[in-house]
Motif scaffolding. Structure first.
Motif, PDB file in Angstrom:
ATOM      1  N   SER A   1       7.566  -8.832   2.255  1.00  0.00           N
ATOM      2  CA  SER A   1       9.055  -8.738   2.094  1.00  0.00           C
ATOM      3  C   SER A   1       9.370  -8.891   0.507  1.00  0.00           C
ATOM      4  CB  SER A   1       9.783 -10.157   2.471  1.00  0.00           C
ATOM      5  OG  SER A   1       9.611  -9.954   3.835  1.00  0.00           O
ATOM      6  N   LEU A   2       8.556  -9.538  -0.244  1.00  0.00           N
ATOM      7  CA  LEU A   2       8.721  -9.292  -1.716  1.00  0.00           C
ATOM      8  C   LEU A   2       8.570  -7.836  -2.239  1.00  0.00           C
ATOM      9  CD1 LEU A   2       9.138 -10.768  -4.495  1.00  0.00           C
ATOM     10  CD2 LEU A   2       6.747 -11.245  -4.669  1.00  0.00           C
ATOM     11  N   PHE A   3       7.371  -7.233  -1.891  1.00  0.00           N
ATOM     12  CA  PHE A   3       7.334  -5.634  -1.920  1.00  0.00           C
ATOM     13  C   PHE A   3       8.504  -5.072  -1.678  1.00  0.00           C
ATOM     14  CE2 PHE A   3       5.664  -1.632  -0.758  1.00  0.00           C
ATOM     15  CZ  PHE A   3       5.112  -1.143  -2.196  1.00  0.00           C
ATOM     16  N   GLY A   4       8.982  -5.137  -0.433  1.00  0.00           N
ATOM     17  CA  GLY A   4       9.870  -4.341   0.012  1.00  0.00           C
ATOM     18  C   GLY A   4      11.358  -4.507  -0.685  1.00  0.00           C
ATOM     19  N   ILE A   5      11.532  -5.863  -0.948  1.00  0.00           N
ATOM     20  CA  ILE A   5      12.793  -5.845  -1.852  1.00  0.00           C
ATOM     21  C   ILE A   5      12.893  -5.413  -3.352  1.00  0.00           C
ATOM     22  CG2 ILE A   5      12.644  -8.206  -2.765  1.00  0.00           C
ATOM     23  CD1 ILE A   5      15.574  -7.008  -1.581  1.00  0.00           C
ATOM     24  N   ILE A   6      11.447  -5.425  -4.090  1.00  0.00           N
ATOM     25  CA  ILE A   6      11.322  -4.906  -5.060  1.00  0.00           C
ATOM     26  C   ILE A   6      11.407  -3.477  -4.963  1.00  0.00           C
ATOM     27  CG2 ILE A   6       9.721  -4.395  -6.953  1.00  0.00           C
ATOM     28  CD1 ILE A   6       8.630  -7.352  -6.602  1.00  0.00           C
TER      29      ILE A   6
ATOM     30  N   PHE B   1       1.303  -2.484   1.855  1.00  0.00           N
ATOM     31  CA  PHE B   1       2.179  -2.137   1.016  1.00  0.00           C
ATOM     32  C   PHE B   1       2.514  -0.334   1.081  1.00  0.00           C
ATOM     33  CE2 PHE B   1       0.954  -5.042  -2.688  1.00  0.00           C
ATOM     34  CZ  PHE B   1       1.903  -6.079  -2.298  1.00  0.00           C
ATOM     35  N   LEU B   2       1.172   0.464   1.528  1.00  0.00           N
ATOM     36  CA  LEU B   2       1.701   1.781   1.746  1.00  0.00           C
ATOM     37  C   LEU B   2       2.581   2.159   2.884  1.00  0.00           C
ATOM     38  CD1 LEU B   2      -1.926   3.069   1.168  1.00  0.00           C
ATOM     39  CD2 LEU B   2      -0.116   3.395  -0.239  1.00  0.00           C
ATOM     40  N   GLY B   3       2.278   1.084   3.854  1.00  0.00           N
ATOM     41  CA  GLY B   3       3.161   1.382   5.014  1.00  0.00           C
ATOM     42  C   GLY B   3       4.647   1.221   4.989  1.00  0.00           C
ATOM     43  N   THR B   4       4.798  -0.060   4.037  1.00  0.00           N
ATOM     44  CA  THR B   4       6.115  -0.248   3.733  1.00  0.00           C
ATOM     45  C   THR B   4       6.865   0.841   2.875  1.00  0.00           C
ATOM     46  OG1 THR B   4       5.607  -2.900   3.560  1.00  0.00           O
ATOM     47  CG2 THR B   4       7.650  -2.127   2.505  1.00  0.00           C
ATOM     48  N   TRP B   5       6.098   1.307   1.945  1.00  0.00           N
ATOM     49  CA  TRP B   5       6.956   2.669   1.292  1.00  0.00           C
ATOM     50  C   TRP B   5       7.156   3.769   1.919  1.00  0.00           C
ATOM     51  CZ3 TRP B   5       5.079   7.459   0.130  1.00  0.00           C
ATOM     52  CH2 TRP B   5       5.571   8.274  -1.076  1.00  0.00           C
ATOM     53  N   GLY B   6       6.321   3.936   3.127  1.00  0.00           N
ATOM     54  CA  GLY B   6       6.378   5.016   3.947  1.00  0.00           C
ATOM     55  C   GLY B   6       7.729   4.628   4.902  1.00  0.00           C
TER      56      GLY B   6
ATOM     57  N   ALA C   1       2.012  -2.725  10.343  1.00  0.00           N
ATOM     58  CA  ALA C   1       3.066  -3.650   9.947  1.00  0.00           C
ATOM     59  C   ALA C   1       3.648  -3.159   8.943  1.00  0.00           C
ATOM     60  CB  ALA C   1       2.278  -4.994   9.519  1.00  0.00           C
ATOM     61  N   GLY C   2       3.256  -2.706   7.683  1.00  0.00           N
ATOM     62  CA  GLY C   2       4.025  -1.956   6.815  1.00  0.00           C
ATOM     63  C   GLY C   2       5.135  -0.961   7.087  1.00  0.00           C
TER      64      GLY C   2
END
Length: 255
Positions: free
Chosen positions: A179-184, A84-89, A139-140
């Protein structure tokens, strides 16, 4: 709009999605690894990364019951916070970084993972929770910046003593959550536009068909004996092509 959708663009995108969906349905991974490098050859990452997120969420729905039965949650849950943290960054990087740099990272990641898999590298133990968390963070970052969370998690899963069914289920669940977190996050940031939605709708039939075909191949006793090597060689080829293209764009003569 970020890009103008033409019949040619939709047709090329549809074929890319079909190939990526077959591989994902067959092996449990590879949708982003295949789709991202190929899609980046016809449009910028910001034009299709939201579509990749959405498609990976949709693709899990048909076989969700079987996937949940094979998932090993002790290996999945520690990945989530770092992911989650990595995807936001990574999303911050996506809209600020040079597209050529992102393309270089994509290609290099694909090649590295493919080489390791072809070498048959495996651990004799499962990863510790702290190690899994770090893998999730990396990965994020790739997930948010390029829609490409696969390399670190795929390598980690395939390097453990897990069965093929466990690996496939773990990867599908983790990538779907990311992917769900990313699209949100993209929707909340106002970065999802009508072009993304049109492209997703236009290529959805290719996604459904490819996911079904890949699932049929996975359950074929003859094909399952060779599925890792087939997918790995394909990923290596795509990574090398994208790597060469990116190097030529960076170091070649200006247009």
């Amino acid at each position: 709009m970020i890009i103008e959708l033409t019949i040619v663009t939709i047709g090329m995108s549809g074929m890319i999605v079909l190939i990526a969906a077959i591989i994902r349905g067959f092996s449990g991974f590879g949708f982003a690894l295949v789709a991202v490098p190929l899609m980046s050859m016809i449009m910028s990452p910001s034009s299709f990364v939201p579509v990749i997120f959405g498609m990976q969420v949709i693709a899990v729905l048909p076989g969700l019951g079987q996937t949940l039965q094979g998932a090993q949650w002790k290996q999945i849950l520690p990945l989530i916070p770092g992911g989650f943290l990595g995807t936001w960054g990574g999303l911050l990087i996506l809209y600020r970084a040079d597209p050529e740099v992102i393309g270089f990272v994509i290609a290099l990641a694909v090649v590295i993972v493919a080489v390791f898999l072809l070498k048959g590298f495996r651990f004799q133990r499962h990863f510790r929770k702290t190690e899994i968390a770090f893998i999730g963070l990396f990965a994020g970052l790739l997930n948010g910046s390029a829609g490409l969370p696969g390399p670190p998690v795929i390598l980690a899963q395939l390097a453990t003593p897990n069965t093929d069914t466990m690996v496939r289920s773990n990867l599908i669940i983790f990538f779907t959550i990311l992917s769900l977190f990313g699209i949100i996050s993209i929707i909340a940031g106002g970065n999802l536009n009508e072009t993304h939605c049109y492209l997703m709708a236009a290529t959805a039939p290719f996604l459904i068909a490819g996911t079904w075909l890949g699932g049929q191949l996975f359950h074929n006793p003859k094909m399952v004996l060779h599925y890792r090597r087939i997918c790995t060689y394909l990923l290596l080829m795509i990574g090398l092509i994208k790597f060469i293209e990116t190097v030529l764009n960076i170091f070649g003569p200006p247009a």
